[in-house]
Every structure is written in C-alpha cells, then in structure tokens.
Design a protein around this motif. Structure first.
Motif, PDB file in Angstrom:
ATOM      1  N   ARG A 192      -5.904   0.422  -6.432  1.00 49.62           N
ATOM      2  CA  ARG A 192      -6.017  -0.495  -5.294  1.00 49.62           C
ATOM      3  C   ARG A 192      -4.812  -0.401  -4.371  1.00 49.62           C
ATOM      4  N   PRO A 194      -3.763   2.104   1.503  1.00 48.63           N
ATOM      5  CA  PRO A 194      -3.727   0.802   2.160  1.00 48.63           C
ATOM      6  C   PRO A 194      -2.452   0.633   2.994  1.00 48.63           C
ATOM      7  N   TYR A 195      -2.546  -0.188   4.020  1.00 46.83           N
ATOM      8  CA  TYR A 195      -1.404  -0.466   4.879  1.00 46.83           C
ATOM      9  C   TYR A 195      -0.251  -1.017   4.031  1.00 46.83           C
ATOM     10  N   PHE A 249      -7.354   2.631   5.563  1.00 48.86           N
ATOM     11  CA  PHE A 249      -7.381   3.004   4.147  1.00 48.86           C
ATOM     12  C   PHE A 249      -8.624   3.795   3.768  1.00 48.86           C
ATOM     13  N   GLY A 264       0.809  -1.203   0.000  1.00 53.18           N
ATOM     14  CA  GLY A 264       0.000   0.000   0.000  1.00 53.18           C
ATOM     15  C   GLY A 264       0.848   1.260   0.000  1.00 53.18           C
TER      16      GLY A 264
END
Length: 506
Positions: A442, A467-468, A474, A417
């Motif tokens: 994504r 995202p992580y 997120f 991420g």
C-alpha cells in the motif's frame, strides 16, 4: 572530430533549429562551457501548435510506421554514441561507463516500445456485438479502443541525461502511443539534449514523419515551464524531478480551465526492512550491500534506499558496523550540478545536532563533490519527526532501530508513499514477512525481497511510481511498457461501421 565538438545551442521547433535572443552558459563538471539559447513562452506556443498540427496525422498513423520511427531514433542515437558520451560526461560528471550504459537503456526502451505496439495488446480492444432481439431492450454494437490523447509535454530529468530526458521513457511512450512531444530540456545537460534532438530530427526526416511530432526547448525560467503545462493544446505532462518543482507544476495543471493529468515522479526514501533471521544470518553482508547501493552514482537515484530499518541488539549492530565501515572507505563523487551538491549539504544539515539522531559517519562535502553520511535514530523518534523522512538526494543513509516486529510494522504503516520498499528475509522470517508485505504494497509501487532497489529494469511488469509523494498518480508507471497507458484514453464506438473505425481496430 569528437575532441572539438561544439553545440550550436539552438532550440528545435518543428524541424527547424531556432535561436533566441537570450543565452545561458552551461556549467559542466569538466571541459568547456557552451552558450545555449534560453526558451521563451513564444517558442512554447509555436512548438505546441506544431505538435497539434502533427497530431492530425501522427495520431492516426499505423503502428508499423510508429515502430519504424522509434527504431530509427534508436539507430540515430547509437550513431552519435561517442559524441553523446563525450559531452554527457563533461556536463554531468558521470563516468563514461555509466553514460554508455544509460544510452543502451535509452535505445532499448525505444525498441521495446516499437515491439510492444506491434503486438497490439496495449490497445485493449473490446467488442460487444449488437443484440437487436434482446428483451426488454436491444443492445447496440459497442467497440472500445485505446486512443492517443494528443500533444504531450516532457520535462528532462537532471539525474538521467538520456534515459529520463530528451528521448527517454516519457518521450518513447508518448511517441509509441501516437502523441507528439514537446520537451523542455534540462539546463544541467543541454548539449546532451541537443545531440539527442538531432537524432530524433534525423529519424523524423528518414521516416517521413510530420515535423511537429517533436520539439526541444532549451533552458528557460519558470515562465517557460508554466507556459508549457498551461498551454491549451498540451494534454498531459511527464515529469521527473523534485517534490517542490513537481508539485508546483502539478498545481498549475489542475488550475487550467481544462485540467490535464500530470505524471510526476517526485522522489522517495525507499525504506529497506531487514528482518530478524536475515539480520542474524547475514546482517553484515546486507549492511555492506546497502552501503554500495546508497553510494551508487553518488546516491543520485530516485530509488536510492535512504532508510534501513533493523532491530536493536548485537546482530543489528553488526549490520550498522559493516555499513559504516563500507561508507567510511567510499571516496567522494562528483554530483550532477552545483545546485544538487548544495541541496545535499543542506539535507545533511537537517540531521546535524538533532537530539534524537546519532551520527555514525559525518563528512564535509566540498564543492561539487559528495561524501557519504550516516545517521541513526529509533522508530518513535522517526515517527514523531517528519523531517527525518524527507528525501536527501545523495549518499546519505539513516538507520532506524526497532525493538521487535510490532515496532517494525508500526514504522512501515507510518511511511508516506514510496517508489520502492525492500524486505530482506530468510525462511524463518516468513511469518513476519506475510504481515509486512500487505502494508508495504500500500506504500510502494515496487516491493523487493533480498535485493536493492537501485537499478530499474525496463520490462513489461515494471512499476516505477507509487502513492504520493513518490508520484502524483499512483495508478501509473514511468518505466516499462505499462507507461504507455498514461498517454492513451479509452473511446467507445457505438454502432460504428468498420469503415469509420481507426486503423488500429483491424
């Protein structure tokens, strides 16, 4: 006089400047060092209790009053502008122009949130009127409104002494939402934090706000941060910093008897993909631009584009040559702290001597200064070596060479991420761009085309998160007006008469 400014070095707890027995000495890049009191768990407890008491009124204050308060904080910060720049440049080594610009961003954020809450859209008011005659069952009257969650803890960031610290974006968003704030100041710039806290205290006084709506606890060891995130009256945490430190605090929040959300922005390598037609048309130009972005502010931005993905062959070589030449001529820059400078050296050492990595430019940074470094590898080697994808906080770049579109797509899929991902493309790259964009959305909170990610616009549509491990949530952003939602929760009121509804409903 600005040339004789001396901080008092105390904590601000619910309107009172309080000293503690133990002190630490600041470590400025230039100018005099000063003594500051060290925070304690007892001070944390006092600040959190004052914040909870303040919430009983501030959480139900009018949007007009909170907007007036936010604007007053901005005014008070501007009134102290010269003193902030003086000690800010001494503590951090950042140039005067950067500090002045960041101060403008800080006051701009406060005023943006004032304007935002006056509009009222963030409340997301919803009303399903009663249907008493509905069959087979009647429907009750349902009203929904976003409400403030309670006291919020904010951790100051090392790399943004103003915009992400004492009165930065997290504090502005929480105060706008109706949440009191307890700030743990960063020991890299305690004097800057003190002056900004004085500005907030003056605004509290002039606007008649409850004293406990804001507190600043200086310094402190891990026990202070732990006490803050685990205090039962704290309902959320805003954090900008390292992956290791953020993850430790995140775990503490999750382990509480009442787990709370931890909104951590933890860093990113921010990959940049240079597509074939763009490489052919202007590869050298993009390479030089990447070098400028990579070295901006000594590379001490969470959106620093540390990785460039580009094809093999002579056109990709032109990109690499231009980036190398630009970085070679870049002068060393002062880093924010000795610790950050050492971490940069340690990060660079991960690339030294690696068989799959070819050095393009290697330098030895001395003391608190950082000089650029540049390395190159191939897609397969990158995907097989996780260490190559770890953030190096500073002006270090890694070029990853790919053999074609499928190689580029596989690499994009392999990234963790990110805060940002960038595509450089021309019209002839549209087909590949259409394949790449869904993969990158994504992976990142912000996807750019034909630009560089350093510099985050404070606006309604901005997303600064991902995202992580880019961030711990997120679905949130730490920049822009959407960030207020971190400190709100929806409440449904069933058959509630308007007389009992919060004032924001009307």
């Amino acid at each position: 006089m600005l040339d004789s400014f001396t901080p008092h070095g105390k904590h601000l707890i619910a309107g009172a400047w309080i000293a503690s027995e133990t002190t630490f000495t600041s470590d400025p890049a230039s100018g005099p060092a000063h003594a500051y009191c060290v925070g304690t768990p007892d001070l944390v407890d006092a600040a959190c209790k004052a914040a909870e008491e303040a919430f009983t009124t501030y959480g139900y204050s009018s949007r007009e009053d909170r907007a007036r308060f936010l604007n007053a904080i901005a005014d008070e910060i501007e009134a102290r502008g010269d003193a902030i720049t003086l000690i800010g440049t001494q503590e951090t080594g950042l140039p005067e122009a950067r500090l002045n610009g960041e101060r403008g961003r800080t006051t701009g954020q406060l005023r943006l949130f004032a304007e935002h809450i006056l509009k009222g859209d963030y409340l997301d008011r919803r009303h399903d009127e009663a249907l008493p005659d509905r069959q087979p069952l009647p429907r009750p009257d349902l009203k929904m409104l976003q409400r403030p969650i309670g006291p919020v803890a904010v951790f100051g960031a090392s790399n943004f002494p103003l915009a992400f610290s004492t009165a930065g974006g997290d504090t502005a968003a929480a105060l706008a939402a109706g949440c009191p704030v307890v700030v743990k100041g960063h020991s890299a710039h305690p004097g800057t934090g003190e002056i900004v806290a004085e500005a907030i205290a003056a605004a509290i006084e002039s606007c008649g706000m409850p004293k406990g709506v804001f507190s600043l606890i200086q310094g402190g060891k891990r026990d202070v941060g732990q006490a803050l995130v685990q205090h039962p009256l704290i309902k959320a945490v805003g954090f900008t910093g390292s992956l290791g430190g953020g993850r430790a605090l995140f775990d503490l929040c999750a382990q509480r008897p009442e787990p709370i959300p931890f909104f951590g922005e933890l860093g990113s390598v921010n990959p940049m993909f240079v597509l074939p037609e763009a490489t052919k048309a202007r590869g050298a130009e993009i390479g030089a631009g990447w070098a400028a972005s990579l070295t901006m502010g000594a590379g001490q931005f969470c959106t620093n584009p540390g990785i460039a993905v580009i094809g093999t062959g002579p056109e990709g070589d032109a990109f690499v040559a231009a980036a190398t030449e630009a970085l070679t001529s870049a002068a060393p820059q002062t880093m924010l702290t000795d610790g950050i400078a050492q971490a940069y050296k340690d990060g660079k050492s991960r690339f030294d001597g690696r068989n799959a990595v070819r050095p393009l430019l290697t330098t030895d940074s001395e003391g608190r200064n950082a000089a650029p470094n540049l390395f190159e590898t191939d897609a397969d080697s990158y995907l097989q070596d996780h260490a190559l994808g770890e953030e190096v906080f500073g002006p270090l770049g890694l070029v990853v060479r790919v053999t074609g579109p499928d190689d580029m797509l596989a690499l994009a899929s392999g990234f963790e991420g990110q805060l940002t991902a960038t595509i450089h493309m021309d019209d002839g790259d549209t087909a590949l761009g259409r394949r790449l964009a869904p993969v990158l959305e994504r992976k990142a909170g912000r996807v750019l085309v034909n630009g560089f990610p350093t510099g985050v616009e404070v606006a309604d549509a901005m997303v600064h998160g991902g995202p992580y491990p880019a961030s711990t949530n997120f679905g949130a952003t730490s920049v822009g007006t959407l960030s207020i939602r971190r400190f709100l929760r929806p409440v449904c009121y069933q058959n509630m008469p308007d007389a009992l509804m919060p004032g924001d409903w009307g």
